[in-house]
Design a protein around this motif. Structure first.
Motif, PDB file in Angstrom:
ATOM      1  N   GLY A  98      -2.704  -5.436  -9.109  1.00  0.00           N
ATOM      2  CA  GLY A  98      -1.447  -6.109  -8.820  1.00  0.00           C
ATOM      3  C   GLY A  98      -1.640  -7.612  -8.804  1.00  0.00           C
ATOM      4  O   GLY A  98      -2.604  -8.116  -8.225  1.00  0.00           O
ATOM      5  N   GLN A 100       0.673 -11.503  -8.560  1.00  0.00           N
ATOM      6  CA  GLN A 100       1.958 -12.042  -8.130  1.00  0.00           C
ATOM      7  C   GLN A 100       2.074 -13.496  -8.569  1.00  0.00           C
ATOM      8  O   GLN A 100       1.152 -14.289  -8.378  1.00  0.00           O
ATOM      9  CB  GLN A 100       2.082 -11.942  -6.611  1.00  0.00           C
ATOM     10  N   THR A 105       6.101  -9.481  -8.698  1.00  0.00           N
ATOM     11  CA  THR A 105       4.877  -8.686  -8.659  1.00  0.00           C
ATOM     12  C   THR A 105       4.735  -7.931  -9.970  1.00  0.00           C
ATOM     13  O   THR A 105       5.659  -7.249 -10.405  1.00  0.00           O
ATOM     14  CB  THR A 105       4.900  -7.695  -7.489  1.00  0.00           C
ATOM     15  N   TYR A 107       1.834  -5.740 -12.725  1.00  0.00           N
ATOM     16  CA  TYR A 107       0.689  -4.844 -12.714  1.00  0.00           C
ATOM     17  C   TYR A 107      -0.021  -4.934 -14.060  1.00  0.00           C
ATOM     18  O   TYR A 107       0.622  -4.994 -15.105  1.00  0.00           O
ATOM     19  CB  TYR A 107       1.141  -3.412 -12.406  1.00  0.00           C
ATOM     20  N   ASP A 120      -8.346 -19.107  -3.444  1.00  0.00           N
ATOM     21  CA  ASP A 120      -7.435 -18.005  -3.723  1.00  0.00           C
ATOM     22  C   ASP A 120      -7.989 -17.228  -4.912  1.00  0.00           C
ATOM     23  O   ASP A 120      -8.432 -17.832  -5.898  1.00  0.00           O
ATOM     24  CB  ASP A 120      -6.031 -18.516  -4.055  1.00  0.00           C
ATOM     25  N   TYR A 128      -1.678 -14.783  -8.302  1.00  0.00           N
ATOM     26  CA  TYR A 128      -2.473 -14.305  -7.183  1.00  0.00           C
ATOM     27  C   TYR A 128      -2.745 -12.803  -7.287  1.00  0.00           C
ATOM     28  O   TYR A 128      -1.832 -12.012  -7.518  1.00  0.00           O
ATOM     29  CB  TYR A 128      -1.770 -14.618  -5.868  1.00  0.00           C
ATOM     30  N   LEU A 130      -3.518  -9.197  -5.714  1.00  0.00           N
ATOM     31  CA  LEU A 130      -3.071  -8.560  -4.481  1.00  0.00           C
ATOM     32  C   LEU A 130      -4.134  -7.623  -3.914  1.00  0.00           C
ATOM     33  O   LEU A 130      -4.840  -6.931  -4.654  1.00  0.00           O
ATOM     34  CB  LEU A 130      -1.790  -7.769  -4.736  1.00  0.00           C
ATOM     35  N   THR A 132      -5.906  -6.233   0.323  1.00  0.00           N
ATOM     36  CA  THR A 132      -5.845  -6.169   1.781  1.00  0.00           C
ATOM     37  C   THR A 132      -6.870  -7.120   2.374  1.00  0.00           C
ATOM     38  O   THR A 132      -8.060  -7.026   2.060  1.00  0.00           O
ATOM     39  CB  THR A 132      -6.125  -4.739   2.289  1.00  0.00           C
ATOM     40  N   GLN A 158       0.438  -5.186   0.542  1.00  0.00           N
ATOM     41  CA  GLN A 158      -0.614  -5.963  -0.116  1.00  0.00           C
ATOM     42  C   GLN A 158      -0.191  -7.420  -0.285  1.00  0.00           C
ATOM     43  O   GLN A 158       0.971  -7.713  -0.578  1.00  0.00           O
ATOM     44  CB  GLN A 158      -0.947  -5.352  -1.471  1.00  0.00           C
ATOM     45  N   THR A 159      -1.129  -8.319  -0.070  1.00  0.00           N
ATOM     46  CA  THR A 159      -0.850  -9.756  -0.114  1.00  0.00           C
ATOM     47  C   THR A 159      -1.866 -10.454  -1.017  1.00  0.00           C
ATOM     48  O   THR A 159      -2.846  -9.855  -1.465  1.00  0.00           O
ATOM     49  CB  THR A 159      -0.918 -10.374   1.294  1.00  0.00           C
ATOM     50  N   SER A 160      -1.617 -11.723  -1.240  1.00  0.00           N
ATOM     51  CA  SER A 160      -2.576 -12.521  -1.993  1.00  0.00           C
ATOM     52  C   SER A 160      -3.851 -12.675  -1.170  1.00  0.00           C
ATOM     53  O   SER A 160      -3.833 -12.640   0.064  1.00  0.00           O
ATOM     54  CB  SER A 160      -1.990 -13.892  -2.324  1.00  0.00           C
TER      55      SER A 160
END
Length: 422
Positions: A98, A100, A105, A107, A120, A128, A130, A132, A158-160
């Motif tokens: 993933g 972003q 978002t 894939y 990052d 970015y 994605l 955990t 899920q985040t950057s």
């Protein structure tokens, strides 16, 4: 004749679609993680013809043109290419990374990732990645958890992956020091030493001095021992004394250790147990060659060296003291219907109602797992085969020419009919 025109025109349209799709596949032959498309055709207004035998294997139907049935994506995994970057990843199996960017978002199978100047984790276009975050450090950027693996959170959470630019692995103070060796039987001074780490992360020194007890016991032997805990000697020849302890070691007539009255010492605020062993497993006193060794637990503090990604898709921080810790885990997303994904560009797709929402696979205990193998130092190449693409392109071009010829022939037939009518 109208049928010839209609069949020819629809043939031109459908074959042009095939040419466009195949050309796009070949144009992306070097695009990392690219998955090509193929074209499925259908007949338009097809009519069945009557046959004398219902069991005939001959296709007894006639169509009035062709159209595009679907343009499915080829889901075969491309070959894996070796790279020299540990942050390059390839998925060996089903699933998608993933990314972003611009509030969207997407894939992708392209795992050409790297850390930018702000730490990052991003792909080649600065989007970015994605995953955990473990959030295992405090406001002073000191590590609070030393786990070397990370657990995936929910797919929707899920985040950057943004990591600290500085990070400290906290010191582990020494709590136990063990000694082994042979003091011999001669009446000479013996010395042993070990290093210790205090609660502030400083490396200190433990020195032991052994002298034969006066008088000696009737059976066996005994040695007086003095232990000192000090800081290392500075360039000026000075050091700080933290503690001094003394005791007696007694040995039986075979030289095996029978007992010790020295058990611990203070190392700048931390109590360190001193283990001389028992019997022949530790300090002895006999006529065998003189030996000495020591072992201490504890660890000095370490500063961040850099980040890498391992084969479990864990983002790993490495420190100057040789230790590592997991800082994040990159997600591998799955869909109920991969064919329902909509291509945005190149190797990136977005979810649609047909694909369903992204999910994570789970193990028997309900923990989220990757559901596919992740290989670092490799990238997945395009799954388009050049030989197949060129062959299809030739076939589409000839079919296109045949459709154009059909229109020309239909036109000639109309002109001939008009001439005959005159």
């Amino acid at each position: 004749m109208n049928q010839a025109f209609y069949t020819g025109i629809t043939g031109l349209q459908t074959q042009q679609t095939g040419i466009d799709v195949t050309s796009n596949n070949l144009a992306n032959i070097d695009t990392v993680g690219f998955r090509g498309d193929t074209v499925e055709f259908k007949s338009l207004f097809e009519n069945a013809l009557s046959t004398t035998s219902g069991s005939s294997s001959v296709n007894s139907s006639v169509g009035y043109g062709s159209g595009v049935q679907a343009i499915p994506t080829l889901m075969q995994t491309g070959s894996l290419m070796l790279t020299d970057s540990a942050t390059d990843l390839a998925i060996n199996g089903n699933g998608w990374f993933g990314v972003q960017g611009n509030g969207q978002t997407m894939y992708t199978r392209a795992g050409n990732f790297s850390f930018d100047a702000s730490r990052d984790l991003v792909n080649g276009d600065g989007q970015y990645v994605l995953g955990t975050l473990t959030n295992n450090f405090d406001t002073n950027n000191i590590l609070t958890s030393k786990e070397t693996t990370a657990q995936l959170g929910d797919a929707s959470a899920q985040t950057s992956i943004k990591l600290p630019e500085t990070l400290t692995y906290p010191a582990e103070p020494t709590t136990l020091t063990s000694f082994k060796g042979n003091l011999g039987q001669d009446d000479v001074v013996r010395k042993m030493g070990a290093t210790m780490v205090d609660s502030q992360g400083n490396r200190n020194v433990l020195n032991l001095t052994f002298t034969k007890t006066v008088p000696q016991p009737a059976i066996g032997s005994s040695w007086d021992v003095v232990a000192t805990a000090t800081s290392p000697v500075t360039l000026s020849g000075t050091s700080t004394l933290y503690d001094t302890q003394s005791g007696v070691l007694t040995f039986d007539d075979t030289g095996a250790l029978a007992g010790s009255t020295l058990s611990s010492i203070n190392n700048n605020g931390t109590t360190v147990s001193i283990d001389f062993g028992t019997g022949y497993d530790g300090i002895i006193s006999n006529i065998t060659p003189i030996t000495a060794s020591s072992q201490s637990n504890g660890l000095e503090a370490g500063e961040l060296v850099g980040y890498d990604i391992n084969q479990n898709a864990d983002v790993i921080a490495t420190f100057t003291n040789g230790r590592q810790a997991a800082m994040a885990k990159i997600g591998v997303f799955h869909f109920q219907n991969d064919q329902g994904l909509q291509r945005v560009d190149g190797s990136r797709f977005v979810e649609t109602p047909n694909s369903g929402q992204p999910i994570f696979y789970q193990d028997a205990n309900g923990n989220n797992i990757l559901g596919a193998g992740v290989v670092n130092n490799k990238l997945e190449s395009s799954n388009v085969r050049t030989d197949v693409g060129l062959t299809e392109l030739i076939a589409y071009q000839r079919a296109y020419d045949a459709s154009a010829k059909l229109i020309t022939t239909g036109d000639q037939m109309i002109q001939k009919a008009l001439q005959m009518h005159r």
